[in-house]
Design an enzyme around this catalytic site. Structure first.
Site, mmCIF file in Angstrom:
data_model
loop_
_atom_site.group_PDB
_atom_site.id
_atom_site.type_symbol
_atom_site.label_atom_id
_atom_site.label_comp_id
_atom_site.label_asym_id
_atom_site.label_seq_id
_atom_site.Cartn_x
_atom_site.Cartn_y
_atom_site.Cartn_z
ATOM 1 N N ARG A 56 0.841 -1.145 -0.180
ATOM 2 C CA ARG A 56 -0.269 -0.099 0.043
ATOM 3 C C ARG A 56 0.984 1.213 0.171
ATOM 4 O O ARG A 56 0.712 2.082 -0.695
ATOM 5 C CB ARG A 56 -0.924 -0.052 1.151
ATOM 6 C CG ARG A 56 -2.267 -0.742 1.189
ATOM 7 C CD ARG A 56 -2.440 -1.322 2.442
ATOM 8 N NE ARG A 56 -1.425 -2.458 2.781
ATOM 9 C CZ ARG A 56 -1.893 -3.592 2.510
ATOM 10 N NH1 ARG A 56 -2.878 -4.111 1.934
ATOM 11 N NH2 ARG A 56 -0.745 -4.684 2.632
ATOM 12 N N THR A 57 1.840 1.285 0.912
ATOM 13 C CA THR A 57 2.399 2.593 1.230
ATOM 14 C C THR A 57 3.308 2.927 -0.221
ATOM 15 O O THR A 57 3.293 3.954 -0.659
ATOM 16 C CB THR A 57 3.379 2.592 2.136
ATOM 17 O OG1 THR A 57 2.669 2.261 3.424
ATOM 18 C CG2 THR A 57 4.136 3.905 2.691
ATOM 19 N N LYS A 84 25.916 -6.036 -1.925
ATOM 20 C CA LYS A 84 27.433 -5.951 -2.062
ATOM 21 C C LYS A 84 28.022 -5.428 -0.808
ATOM 22 O O LYS A 84 29.152 -5.182 -0.789
ATOM 23 C CB LYS A 84 28.007 -5.564 -3.128
ATOM 24 C CG LYS A 84 27.402 -5.972 -4.643
ATOM 25 C CD LYS A 84 27.901 -4.942 -5.659
ATOM 26 C CE LYS A 84 27.107 -5.493 -6.890
ATOM 27 N NZ LYS A 84 27.384 -4.546 -7.956
ATOM 28 N N ARG A 106 11.583 3.426 4.234
ATOM 29 C CA ARG A 106 10.929 2.668 4.987
ATOM 30 C C ARG A 106 11.884 1.638 5.618
ATOM 31 O O ARG A 106 12.890 0.949 4.675
ATOM 32 C CB ARG A 106 9.761 1.797 4.493
ATOM 33 C CG ARG A 106 9.386 0.324 5.445
ATOM 34 C CD ARG A 106 8.337 -0.329 5.003
ATOM 35 N NE ARG A 106 6.930 0.628 5.197
ATOM 36 C CZ ARG A 106 5.728 0.174 5.005
ATOM 37 N NH1 ARG A 106 5.531 -1.297 4.773
ATOM 38 N NH2 ARG A 106 4.728 1.021 5.352
ATOM 39 N N HIS A 134 4.626 5.751 11.616
ATOM 40 C CA HIS A 134 4.231 5.789 10.076
ATOM 41 C C HIS A 134 3.383 6.700 10.104
ATOM 42 O O HIS A 134 2.087 6.712 9.754
ATOM 43 C CB HIS A 134 3.353 4.194 10.126
ATOM 44 C CG HIS A 134 3.129 3.815 8.717
ATOM 45 N ND1 HIS A 134 3.578 4.619 7.708
ATOM 46 C CD2 HIS A 134 2.696 2.710 8.342
ATOM 47 C CE1 HIS A 134 3.203 3.977 6.376
ATOM 48 N NE2 HIS A 134 2.745 2.824 6.927
HETATM 49 N N1 CP Z 1 -0.352 0.031 5.799
HETATM 50 C C1 CP Z 1 0.726 -0.367 5.326
HETATM 51 O O1 CP Z 1 1.746 0.291 5.683
HETATM 52 O O2 CP Z 1 0.815 -1.379 4.317
HETATM 53 P P1 CP Z 1 1.899 -1.674 3.650
HETATM 54 O O3 CP Z 1 2.942 -2.502 4.389
HETATM 55 O O4 CP Z 1 1.338 -2.733 2.494
HETATM 56 O O5 CP Z 1 2.693 -0.556 2.949
#
Ligand code: CP
Length: 314
Positions: A56-57, A84, A106, A134
Site C-alpha cells: 500500500r505505502t 554487496k 521504510r 508511520h
Molecule cells: N499499511 C501499510 O503500511 O501497508 P504496506 O505495508 O503494504 O505498505
C-alpha cells in the site's frame, strides 16, 4: 513555513495535520478527475528507499508522485549494491549525488529517517521505521475518520491488537488525540509495550467492555515477523478474546467504523465478514492514502503558501 521533512506525527501538531487534511481534500478532487494529473511537482525528483516490504505505502506514494508529475527513482534493495555490502549512509549519499528532492524511506530500524535527514539535503519522508512511526498512515486514517465524522473532537477510537510492535498504533494515537479524539488501546499485557508512560491513551484488556463505547474500532495485524517469543497462547485464543469476530460484529453499533491498516489476517484479528462489512472503510483507507500522500509531497516540495493558493496551483 512548510515543514521540510515528515518524520513523525508529533513534529506536525494539530495545525499542520489539519492543513494536510485540507490539502488532501483538494487532491481527492484531482484524483476524481478523468485525467487525474496536475503539474504541481514537475521537475522534482523523488527516490523510494524501501528496506522493508510494502504494498500500500509504496504503490500509493508512486501513484501520488505520478499524479503530481514528479520524476521518480526506483530503488530495489534486493537488486541493489546493498547486497554487496554498501552501507545505508553511502546508499543515501549516492542517491543524493544524482540529485533528489525527496527520499521516501521504510526501514526495520527505528530512527533511520532522522539519520538520513542529517546526511543529505533533500526532504525525508518516513514511510515506516521499525515499531516507531508511520506518519502518512496516521494522516490517511485521520482523513478517513474526518470523512465519516467531521471533526474528531470527543470521538472515541479503540485500537486493538499488537500494540507493542505497531508503528501504526504509535502514530495514530498521536494524530487522533491531536485532533481531539480519545483513544483506548485494547490488548493482552504481552502485546503492550513494557511502559506506556507518555502515551496519550487509556488501556483495556477487555474488548467486549470497550466496543459499546467506541465510534471506530481499529484492528491491528499480529506482527509475527517482529515477535521473538510466542506472545499469545494460540492465535485461536487471541481471536476469541481480541478479534472482531462474526459474533462481535453482530453486536457492533450500526454507525461504528471498522478500520485496518492492512495487510489483514482475515480470520485472526478480523473476520471475513467484518472485513467486508458495510461499516468497514478498509478500501477507503487505501484510496485516501493516495490523496494524503499527494498532499504530503506537495506540502514538502511544492507548496509556497506566500505565493499562491492550492486552487491556483491545481
Ligand atoms: N499499511 C501499510 O503500511 O501497508 P504496506 O505495508 O503494504 O505498505
Amino acid at each position: 513555513m512548510s515543514p521540510k521533512h515528515l518524520l513523525s506525527i508529533n513534529d506536525l501538531g494539530r495545525d499542520w495535520i489539519e492543513e494536510i487534511l485540507r490539502l488532501t481534500e483538494s487532491f481527492a478532487e484531482v484524483s476524481a478527475r478523468q485525467i487525474p494529473k496536475v503539474p504541481a511537482l514537475r521537475g522534482k525528483n523523488i527516490a523510494w528507499l524501501f528496506y522493508e516490504d510494502s504494498t500500500r505505502t509504496r504503490l500509493s506514494f508512486e501513484t501520488a508522485a505520478k499524479r503530481l508529475s514528479a520524476d521518480t527513482m526506483n530503488f530495489s534493495v534486493s537488486s541493489s549494491s546493498v547486497n554487496k555490502g554498501e552501507s545505508l549512509r553511502d546508499t543515501c549519499l549516492t542517491i543524493s549525488a544524482m540529485g533528489v528532492d525527496a527520499i521516501v524511506v521504510r526501514h526495520k530500524s527505528a530512527g533511520v529517517p532522522w539519520q538520513i535527514a542529517n546526511w543529505i539535503d533533500a526532504s525525508v519522508i518516513n514511510a515506516g521505521d521499525g515499531w516507531h512511526q508511520h506518519p502518512t498512515q496516521a494522516l490517511l486514517d485521520s482523513y478517513t475518520l474526518t470523512q465519516k465524522f467531521g471533526a474528531l473532537d470527543g470521538r472515541h477510537i479503540a485500537i486493538v491488537g499488537d500494540i507493542k510492535h505497531s508503528r501504526v498504533a504509535r502514530s495514530n494515537i498521536e494524530a487522533f488525540t491531536a485532533l481531539g479524539a480519545e483513544v483506548t488501546v485494547v490488548a493482552p499485557q504481552t502485546l503492550l509495550p513494557p511502559s506506556l508512560e507518555g502515551w496519550n491513551c487509556k488501556v483495556s484488556h477487555d474488548l467486549d467492555a470497550v466496543l459499546p463505547t467506541t465510534d471506530a474500532v481499529y484492528l491491528l495485524r499480529m506482527q509475527l515477523e517482529r515477535q521473538k517469543d510466542a506472545l499469545v497462547p494460540s492465535l485461536r485464543e487471541y481471536t476469541s478474546r481480541y478479534g472482531l469476530t462474526d459474533e462481535r460484529l453482530k453486536r457492533l453499533g450500526s454507525e461504528v467504523v471498522i478500520m485496518h491498516p492492512g495487510p489483514m489476517n482475515r480470520g485472526v484479528e478480523i473476520s471475513q465478514a467484518a472485513a467486508d462489512d458495510a461499516r468497514s472503510v478498509v478500501t477507503q483507507q487505501v484510496a485516501n492514502g493516495v490523496s494524503v500522500r499527494m498532499a504530503v509531497l506537495f506540502l514538502l516540495l511544492g507548496h509556497n503558501p506566500d505565493e499562491e493558493t492550492i486552487e491556483e496551483t491545481l
